[in-house]
Design a protein around this motif. Structure first.
Motif, PDB file in Angstrom:
ATOM      1  N   VAL A 250       5.326  -4.584  -8.002  1.00 51.05           N
ATOM      2  CA  VAL A 250       4.577  -4.235  -9.203  1.00 51.05           C
ATOM      3  C   VAL A 250       5.268  -2.676  -9.406  1.00 51.05           C
ATOM      4  CG1 VAL A 250       2.774  -3.728 -10.558  1.00 51.05           C
ATOM      5  CG2 VAL A 250       2.807  -6.010  -9.107  1.00 51.05           C
ATOM      6  N   GLY A 251       5.016  -1.839  -8.209  1.00 47.73           N
ATOM      7  CA  GLY A 251       5.207  -0.482  -8.411  1.00 47.73           C
ATOM      8  C   GLY A 251       6.788  -0.322  -8.593  1.00 47.73           C
ATOM      9  N   ASP A 252       7.519  -1.133  -7.826  1.00 50.47           N
ATOM     10  CA  ASP A 252       9.215  -0.581  -7.963  1.00 50.47           C
ATOM     11  C   ASP A 252       9.721  -1.197  -9.388  1.00 50.47           C
ATOM     12  OD1 ASP A 252       9.335   0.120  -5.403  1.00 50.47           O
ATOM     13  OD2 ASP A 252       9.890  -1.619  -4.451  1.00 50.47           O
ATOM     14  N   ALA A 253       8.943  -2.255 -10.059  1.00 53.16           N
ATOM     15  CA  ALA A 253       9.256  -2.895 -11.154  1.00 53.16           C
ATOM     16  C   ALA A 253       8.920  -2.027 -12.417  1.00 53.16           C
ATOM     17  CB  ALA A 253       8.717  -4.237 -11.477  1.00 53.16           C
ATOM     18  N   VAL A 254       7.658  -1.379 -12.361  1.00 55.19           N
ATOM     19  CA  VAL A 254       7.230  -0.676 -13.587  1.00 55.19           C
ATOM     20  C   VAL A 254       7.387   0.737 -13.738  1.00 55.19           C
ATOM     21  CG1 VAL A 254       6.090  -2.945 -14.216  1.00 55.19           C
ATOM     22  CG2 VAL A 254       4.825  -1.069 -13.282  1.00 55.19           C
ATOM     23  N   GLY A 258       4.531   2.688 -16.078  1.00 56.69           N
ATOM     24  CA  GLY A 258       4.002   1.468 -16.328  1.00 56.69           C
ATOM     25  C   GLY A 258       2.808   1.137 -15.576  1.00 56.69           C
ATOM     26  N   LEU A 259       2.433   1.644 -14.524  1.00 54.34           N
ATOM     27  CA  LEU A 259       1.284   1.719 -13.905  1.00 54.34           C
ATOM     28  C   LEU A 259       0.219   2.418 -14.808  1.00 54.34           C
ATOM     29  CD1 LEU A 259       2.328   2.305  -9.911  1.00 54.34           C
ATOM     30  CD2 LEU A 259       1.558   0.223 -11.067  1.00 54.34           C
ATOM     31  N   ARG A 264      -8.079  -2.740 -14.673  1.00 55.63           N
ATOM     32  CA  ARG A 264      -8.813  -2.940 -13.442  1.00 55.63           C
ATOM     33  C   ARG A 264      -8.492  -4.234 -12.598  1.00 55.63           C
ATOM     34  NH1 ARG A 264     -10.516   0.856 -11.071  1.00 55.63           N
ATOM     35  NH2 ARG A 264     -11.694  -0.611  -9.723  1.00 55.63           N
ATOM     36  N   GLY A 265      -7.706  -5.187 -13.054  1.00 56.45           N
ATOM     37  CA  GLY A 265      -7.436  -6.249 -12.221  1.00 56.45           C
ATOM     38  C   GLY A 265      -6.536  -6.059 -11.113  1.00 56.45           C
ATOM     39  N   LEU A 266      -5.398  -5.219 -11.586  1.00 54.78           N
ATOM     40  CA  LEU A 266      -4.246  -4.844 -10.660  1.00 54.78           C
ATOM     41  C   LEU A 266      -4.912  -3.976  -9.363  1.00 54.78           C
ATOM     42  CD1 LEU A 266      -1.692  -4.969  -9.730  1.00 54.78           C
ATOM     43  CD2 LEU A 266      -0.974  -2.935 -11.092  1.00 54.78           C
ATOM     44  N   ALA A 267      -5.894  -3.083  -9.854  1.00 57.31           N
ATOM     45  CA  ALA A 267      -6.563  -2.046  -8.968  1.00 57.31           C
ATOM     46  C   ALA A 267      -7.295  -2.976  -7.845  1.00 57.31           C
ATOM     47  CB  ALA A 267      -7.149  -1.005  -9.762  1.00 57.31           C
ATOM     48  N   ASP A 268      -7.952  -3.984  -8.683  1.00 54.60           N
ATOM     49  CA  ASP A 268      -8.755  -4.504  -7.454  1.00 54.60           C
ATOM     50  C   ASP A 268      -8.191  -5.627  -6.709  1.00 54.60           C
ATOM     51  OD1 ASP A 268     -11.059  -3.438  -8.804  1.00 54.60           O
ATOM     52  OD2 ASP A 268     -11.563  -5.239 -10.282  1.00 54.60           O
TER      53      ASP A 268
END
Length: 331
Positions: A250-254, A258-259, A264-268
């Protein structure tokens, strides 16, 4: 040159009767530090002896987490229990150094996330030592002494893996013990019967360690080393690798921008991605034969979902099953 241990100034000594008079802890990270803090609260008359590098020990002394600090294992000479709380491979290497440094009979345990390799290595310990593998199922996304706390283990399982007999079979339970009674449940129960009903040659050592674990707030359970490693491959090791891999993708893509939009869904979902790699390299290496198939199962399911994107039939099945299992997890 042998270093002189640093001893904490005297303090008021009162409290519960100690299970072990001299508690040696090698490695004051999150787990070792939390054990030290709780032991010092519970048993003021016990001596908490720690081995780590100078910076960590200085911090521990400032926090009053320990009584005696040294960088050399010789400080453990009179320890009644030695708790190896370093990374997995380091714990295995430390076993070979105990004979020349610990002079008296002692219980030896560890806190590592894999058990087969260290239990096998412990077979070479002199008979004055009783090794019982241990794994507290408690932790944090962040490691280190700065995140240690005395209540870390409250209500959490603490798995114990006593050594197997020389023929490789589990040792029989003591007569009348909870591990040996069919249908027994609660604290101290076996997770995997009958394979997990193994007891050490010195049953008093397992009883004392079980009492120690329960006293610091955890729920001790006995399990065979091989069963432990398979179970934890799915319960702990696979989630860790999955969370870290997901966060990287996810980090490489956005990117950072983007982050900033993430909820909260991604963080959790990726909370575990903050875990230190140096610890997990040892875990992966010592449980590769169990973790590999776990990864294969996840990859196969992801490939199913990838192929099913236009229709969504498989997606519906996975979501239904996942929701059912998630409901069980939350109970």
């Amino acid at each position: 040159m042998q270093q002189i241990p640093v001893i904490q100034p005297g303090r008021l000594r009162e409290g519960a009767r100690p299970i072990f008079d001299k508690i040696g802890i090698v490695g004051l990270g999150l787990i070792g530090g939390s054990i030290a803090l709780r032991a010092r609260e519970l048993w003021p008359t016990s001596l908490v002896i720690a081995v780590d590098n100078k910076d960590v020990l200085e911090t521990a002394m400032r926090l009053h987490a320990i009584d005696v600090a040294a960088e050399d294992l010789i400080v453990l000479a009179e320890a009644d229990i030695v708790i190896l709380a370093a990374p997995v491979k380091q714990n295995i290497a430390l076993l070979a150094e105990l004979d020349e440094n610990v002079r008296q009979p002692a219980v030896v345990t560890d806190t590592g996330s894999t058990k087969r390799d260290i239990v096998a290595a412990a077979e070479r310990l002199p008979p004055r030592f009783t090794f019982i593998g241990g794994h507290p199922l408690a932790g944090s996304a962040h490691g280190g002494l700065s995140h240690a706390r005395p209540d870390l283990f409250v209500g959490r399982p603490w798995l114990l893996t006593p050594a197997l007999r020389p023929d490789g079979r589990a040792r029989p339970p003591l007569s009348g013990s909870s591990e040996g009674r069919a249908g027994s449940a609660g604290r101290g129960r076996s997770l995997d019967r009958p394979e997990s009903s193994n007891r050490p040659d010195n049953p008093d050592a397992l009883d004392k360690l079980t009492e120690f674990v329960r006293a610091i707030g955890a729920e001790p359970r006995v399990i065979a080393p091989d069963a432990h490693d398979r179970l934890l491959a799915f319960l702990s090791h696979l989630p860790q690798l999955t969370a870290s891999a997901l966060m990287q993708v996810v980090g490489d893509a956005v990117g950072q921008n983007g982050l900033a939009l993430a909820g909260r869904g991604l963080a959790d979902t990726t909370r575990l991605a903050s875990s230190p790699a140096e610890i997990w390299k040892d875990i992966a290496a010592t449980n590769a034969d169990q973790l590999g198939p776990a990864l294969d199962a996840l990859i196969a399911l992801l490939q199913d979902l990838r192929r099913d994107l236009p229709d969504g039939d498989r997606l519906a099945e996975v979501f239904a099953d996942a929701a059912r299992w998630r409901a069980s997890l939350k109970k």
